[in-house]
Design a protein around this motif. Structure first.
Motif, PDB file in Angstrom:
ATOM      1  N   PRO A  19     -20.834  23.487  13.737  1.00 32.37           N
ATOM      2  CA  PRO A  19     -20.942  22.025  13.596  1.00 32.37           C
ATOM      3  C   PRO A  19     -20.399  21.243  14.788  1.00 32.37           C
ATOM      4  CG  PRO A  19     -19.266  22.918  12.135  1.00 32.37           C
ATOM      5  CD  PRO A  19     -19.934  24.089  12.758  1.00 32.37           C
ATOM      6  N   CYS A  20     -19.740  21.922  15.693  1.00 33.76           N
ATOM      7  CA  CYS A  20     -19.211  21.203  16.859  1.00 33.76           C
ATOM      8  C   CYS A  20     -20.267  21.020  17.943  1.00 33.76           C
ATOM      9  CB  CYS A  20     -18.000  21.938  17.417  1.00 33.76           C
ATOM     10  SG  CYS A  20     -18.276  23.697  17.578  1.00 33.76           S
ATOM     11  N   SER A  21     -21.486  21.409  17.655  1.00 34.10           N
ATOM     12  CA  SER A  21     -22.527  21.296  18.679  1.00 34.10           C
ATOM     13  C   SER A  21     -23.365  20.037  18.489  1.00 34.10           C
ATOM     14  CB  SER A  21     -23.452  22.507  18.628  1.00 34.10           C
ATOM     15  OG  SER A  21     -24.140  22.526  17.403  1.00 34.10           O
ATOM     16  N   GLU A  22     -24.123  19.730  19.516  1.00 33.19           N
ATOM     17  CA  GLU A  22     -25.041  18.615  19.426  1.00 33.19           C
ATOM     18  C   GLU A  22     -26.458  19.183  19.520  1.00 33.19           C
ATOM     19  OE1 GLU A  22     -24.018  14.800  21.511  1.00 33.19           O
ATOM     20  OE2 GLU A  22     -25.796  15.389  22.634  1.00 33.19           O
ATOM     21  N   ILE A  23     -27.318  18.691  18.646  1.00 32.33           N
ATOM     22  CA  ILE A  23     -28.686  19.210  18.620  1.00 32.33           C
ATOM     23  C   ILE A  23     -29.629  18.143  19.158  1.00 32.33           C
ATOM     24  CG2 ILE A  23     -30.528  20.126  17.149  1.00 32.33           C
ATOM     25  CD1 ILE A  23     -28.151  20.792  15.128  1.00 32.33           C
ATOM     26  N   LEU A  45     -13.374  22.888  18.283  1.00 34.42           N
ATOM     27  CA  LEU A  45     -14.071  23.469  17.123  1.00 34.42           C
ATOM     28  C   LEU A  45     -14.033  22.538  15.909  1.00 34.42           C
ATOM     29  CD1 LEU A  45     -12.841  27.160  17.342  1.00 34.42           C
ATOM     30  CD2 LEU A  45     -15.072  26.276  17.987  1.00 34.42           C
ATOM     31  N   GLU A  46     -12.930  21.804  15.799  1.00 30.96           N
ATOM     32  CA  GLU A  46     -12.772  20.947  14.617  1.00 30.96           C
ATOM     33  C   GLU A  46     -13.556  19.651  14.738  1.00 30.96           C
ATOM     34  OE1 GLU A  46      -8.559  20.843  14.722  1.00 30.96           O
ATOM     35  OE2 GLU A  46      -8.323  22.209  13.033  1.00 30.96           O
ATOM     36  N   LYS A  47     -14.036  19.392  15.946  1.00 28.42           N
ATOM     37  CA  LYS A  47     -14.649  18.085  16.188  1.00 28.42           C
ATOM     38  C   LYS A  47     -15.989  17.942  15.465  1.00 28.42           C
ATOM     39  CE  LYS A  47     -13.541  16.232  20.260  1.00 28.42           C
ATOM     40  NZ  LYS A  47     -13.714  16.222  21.703  1.00 28.42           N
ATOM     41  N   ALA A  48     -16.046  17.013  14.590  1.00 31.24           N
ATOM     42  CA  ALA A  48     -17.276  16.423  14.049  1.00 31.24           C
ATOM     43  C   ALA A  48     -18.326  17.367  13.487  1.00 31.24           C
ATOM     44  CB  ALA A  48     -17.929  15.562  15.119  1.00 31.24           C
ATOM     45  N   GLU A  49     -19.148  16.768  12.695  1.00 38.54           N
ATOM     46  CA  GLU A  49     -20.352  17.421  12.200  1.00 38.54           C
ATOM     47  C   GLU A  49     -21.357  17.452  13.340  1.00 38.54           C
ATOM     48  OE1 GLU A  49     -21.170  18.467   8.733  1.00 38.54           O
ATOM     49  OE2 GLU A  49     -19.024  18.672   9.119  1.00 38.54           O
ATOM     50  N   ALA A  50     -22.303  18.373  13.241  1.00 44.29           N
ATOM     51  CA  ALA A  50     -23.314  18.462  14.288  1.00 44.29           C
ATOM     52  C   ALA A  50     -24.064  17.140  14.393  1.00 44.29           C
ATOM     53  CB  ALA A  50     -24.280  19.580  13.977  1.00 44.29           C
ATOM     54  N   LYS A  51     -24.163  16.672  15.622  1.00 44.49           N
ATOM     55  CA  LYS A  51     -24.930  15.445  15.854  1.00 44.49           C
ATOM     56  C   LYS A  51     -26.367  15.838  16.160  1.00 44.49           C
ATOM     57  CE  LYS A  51     -22.055  13.572  18.710  1.00 44.49           C
ATOM     58  NZ  LYS A  51     -21.673  12.915  19.952  1.00 44.49           N
ATOM     59  N   VAL A  52     -27.310  15.133  15.573  1.00 39.99           N
ATOM     60  CA  VAL A  52     -28.720  15.427  15.873  1.00 39.99           C
ATOM     61  C   VAL A  52     -29.329  14.225  16.582  1.00 39.99           C
ATOM     62  CG1 VAL A  52     -30.966  16.114  14.957  1.00 39.99           C
ATOM     63  CG2 VAL A  52     -28.871  16.867  13.818  1.00 39.99           C
ATOM     64  N   LYS A  53     -29.898  14.504  17.728  1.00 39.96           N
ATOM     65  CA  LYS A  53     -30.537  13.427  18.501  1.00 39.96           C
ATOM     66  C   LYS A  53     -31.974  13.827  18.798  1.00 39.96           C
ATOM     67  CE  LYS A  53     -26.478  11.608  20.814  1.00 39.96           C
ATOM     68  NZ  LYS A  53     -25.807  11.498  22.114  1.00 39.96           N
ATOM     69  N   THR A  54     -32.755  12.829  19.092  1.00 38.01           N
ATOM     70  CA  THR A  54     -34.144  13.112  19.461  1.00 38.01           C
ATOM     71  C   THR A  54     -34.366  12.647  20.888  1.00 38.01           C
ATOM     72  OG1 THR A  54     -34.789  12.701  17.179  1.00 38.01           O
ATOM     73  CG2 THR A  54     -36.552  12.778  18.803  1.00 38.01           C
ATOM     74  N   LEU A  55     -34.988  13.534  21.665  1.00 35.02           N
ATOM     75  CA  LEU A  55     -35.276  13.177  23.046  1.00 35.02           C
ATOM     76  C   LEU A  55     -36.622  12.461  23.109  1.00 35.02           C
ATOM     77  CD1 LEU A  55     -34.129  13.652  25.973  1.00 35.02           C
ATOM     78  CD2 LEU A  55     -35.744  15.548  26.111  1.00 35.02           C
ATOM     79  N   VAL A  56     -36.610  11.272  23.635  1.00 30.67           N
ATOM     80  CA  VAL A  56     -37.879  10.536  23.765  1.00 30.67           C
ATOM     81  C   VAL A  56     -38.042  10.060  25.204  1.00 30.67           C
ATOM     82  CG1 VAL A  56     -38.290   9.750  21.411  1.00 30.67           C
ATOM     83  CG2 VAL A  56     -36.655   8.523  22.828  1.00 30.67           C
ATOM     84  N   GLU A  57     -39.289   9.986  25.613  1.00 35.01           N
ATOM     85  CA  GLU A  57     -39.593   9.555  26.974  1.00 35.01           C
ATOM     86  C   GLU A  57     -40.409   8.282  26.892  1.00 35.01           C
ATOM     87  OE1 GLU A  57     -42.187  12.170  29.067  1.00 35.01           O
ATOM     88  OE2 GLU A  57     -41.387  11.636  31.019  1.00 35.01           O
ATOM     89  N   ASP A  58     -39.961   7.262  27.616  1.00 27.54           N
ATOM     90  CA  ASP A  58     -40.757   6.030  27.559  1.00 27.54           C
ATOM     91  C   ASP A  58     -41.906   6.101  28.567  1.00 27.54           C
ATOM     92  OD1 ASP A  58     -39.756   5.430  30.065  1.00 27.54           O
ATOM     93  OD2 ASP A  58     -38.190   4.092  29.292  1.00 27.54           O
ATOM     94  N   SER A  59     -42.696   5.001  28.630  1.00 25.36           N
ATOM     95  CA  SER A  59     -43.917   5.021  29.440  1.00 25.36           C
ATOM     96  C   SER A  59     -43.617   5.203  30.926  1.00 25.36           C
ATOM     97  CB  SER A  59     -44.710   3.736  29.211  1.00 25.36           C
ATOM     98  OG  SER A  59     -43.857   2.619  29.420  1.00 25.36           O
ATOM     99  N   GLU A  60     -42.371   4.870  31.314  1.00 26.46           N
ATOM    100  CA  GLU A  60     -42.031   5.009  32.734  1.00 26.46           C
ATOM    101  C   GLU A  60     -41.431   6.385  33.046  1.00 26.46           C
ATOM    102  OE1 GLU A  60     -39.549   1.618  33.193  1.00 26.46           O
ATOM    103  OE2 GLU A  60     -41.266   0.267  33.082  1.00 26.46           O
TER     104      GLU A  60
END
Lengths: 327, 75
Positions: free
Chosen positions: A88-92, B50-65
């Motif tokens: 959970p320490c990773s970023e997806i 290791l204790e830091k945060a829940e997994a962050k989920v991001k989406t990679l997007v590319e704009d028109s430029e």
């Protein structure tokens, strides 16, 4: 050649024979796609794209993982769920692409080119869920294979189910049987890593405590039975040595003076014994060269001297040596 | 590989090496104490990561430029 025939099977009861009316016949196992697959596999294989030397090691601890797949499929859900659970320490970073159809290969290639620019990505998972050979076809395109090869980041491929094998799998650094498996391979289990750290710390603590306990008891030992006692003993024994030395010195002096006295007495007695006059009084005489005064002990000495001083107990006379006489 | 990943791996390796070294007991007391402190620090920073945060989920997007952008996509 082996073929697969589709048709209607009928039984001629009279003769006990089967009859088959075939309407489609195709080469067994090797369709058009299959042939294309084999051809590309052979071509890229010859070029060395599958060689082990191109395989990159996966990072031991990936903290930013790019997932190239359809944003709506089961694959992305499985991957995110597994990654979040294990690590959970990773970023997806989801990089949404189409994973089937004519546009899929182009989008996958583009995604693989973008990801290195996105920065700090440790690992790429490229995949999709199961499907027919046609469905998975994008992963058998040459452009995709080359994009995987060209990508500077380690890539885990996870296409379809366990039995589906694509060109992408051959070129990728690691092939996972399923998307879930890819996520398992991609990251360690956080609990395992955490326990490793805790255990290391525990071992450090245990070791240091043992070390310090050892030192402490050594100090106490020194304080108790050695150091202080030793210093006290040493001072005392040195004092004793000092006293003893002085005493010995004094006793020595007395002894030596006393011994000197005894020896002196001895000398006096011996000198007395040596006193020539005591001898002369017993009838002996002393002969000496009259000129030099040196004692003469032989006939030759006497002849050489010529004149002798002969001393008796009551005085000396001058005597002339005439000649040797036989006794 | 990202700096974070590299650093974390190095910290883990160093921590393991320190434990092994200390258990061999070749060091003077002062050196041992230094290693011990270093090991504790490494362990602490590893645990924090290791204790830091829940997994962050991001989406990679590319704009028109052609500019890449990351959008928060946490479920």
């Amino acid at each position: 050649m082996q073929v697969i025939a589709h048709g209607r099977l009928t039984l001629y009861e009279t003769y006990g024979q089967f009859q088959m009316v075939v309407n489609v016949i195709e080469e067994a196992g090797v369709g058009d796609l299959e042939r294309a697959f084999q051809k590309l596999k052979e071509k890229l294989g010859k070029e060395g794209l599958f060689e082990v030397e191109h395989k990159q090691a996966l990072p031991a601890y990936a903290f930013r993982i790019a997932v190239v797949t359809s944003p709506t499929g089961a694959a992305v859900r499985d991957i995110i769920a597994t990654l979040s659970r294990r690590w959970p320490c990773s970023e997806i970073l989801v990089v949404p692409v189409r994973v089937q159809g004519d546009l899929a290969a182009g989008e996958i290639v583009r995604a693989l080119e973008q990801i290195p620019r996105a920065g700090a990505v440790d690992l790429v998972i490229l995949g999709r869920g199961g499907g027919s050979l046609e469905d998975l076809w994008a992963f058998n395109e040459e452009s995709v294979a080359r994009a995987i090869h060209a990508c500077p980041l380690p890539i885990i491929s996870a296409v379809g189910h366990e039995t589906d094998v694509t060109i992408a799998d051959f070129v990728a650094d690691v092939r996972a049987a399923t998307p879930t498996m890819a996520a398992e391979i991609a990251v360690p289990n956080v609990d395992d890593v955490f326990s490793t750290v805790v255990e290391s710390q525990r071992r450090l603590g245990r070791n240091m405590k043992a070390r310090l306990d050892g030192v402490r008891s050594k100090i106490q030992e020194l304080l108790k039975s050695y150091a202080l006692g030793q210093i006290r003993n040493r001072i005392q024994s040195q004092l004793q040595t000092y006293d003893y030395a002085i005493e010995k010195l004094q006793r020595n002096m007395i002894d030596r003076i006393a011994r000197c006295g005894v020896r002196l007495d001895g000398f006096v007695a011996r000198l007395k014994g040596l006193d020539a006059r005591a001898v002369l009084s017993r009838g002996y005489a002393i002969c000496a060269d009259f000129e030099t005064g040196k004692g003469v002990q032989t006939v030759d000495g006497a002849l050489l001297a010529g004149n002798l001083r002969v001393t008796f107990s009551d005085g000396s006379v001058l005597s002339e040596v005439k000649e040797r006489v036989d006794e | 590989m990202s700096e974070k990943s590299k650093n974390f791996e190095e910290s883990m390796k160093r921590l393991e090496a320190i434990v092994t070294e200390l258990e061999k007991g070749d060091f003077s007391l002062e050196e041992s104490l230094q290693r011990f402190e270093e090991g504790l620090k490494l362990g602490k920073s590893c645990k924090e990561i290791l204790e830091k945060a829940e997994a962050k989920v991001k989406t990679l997007v590319e704009d028109s430029e052609g500019t890449l952008r990351e959008e928060d996509a946490s479920p």
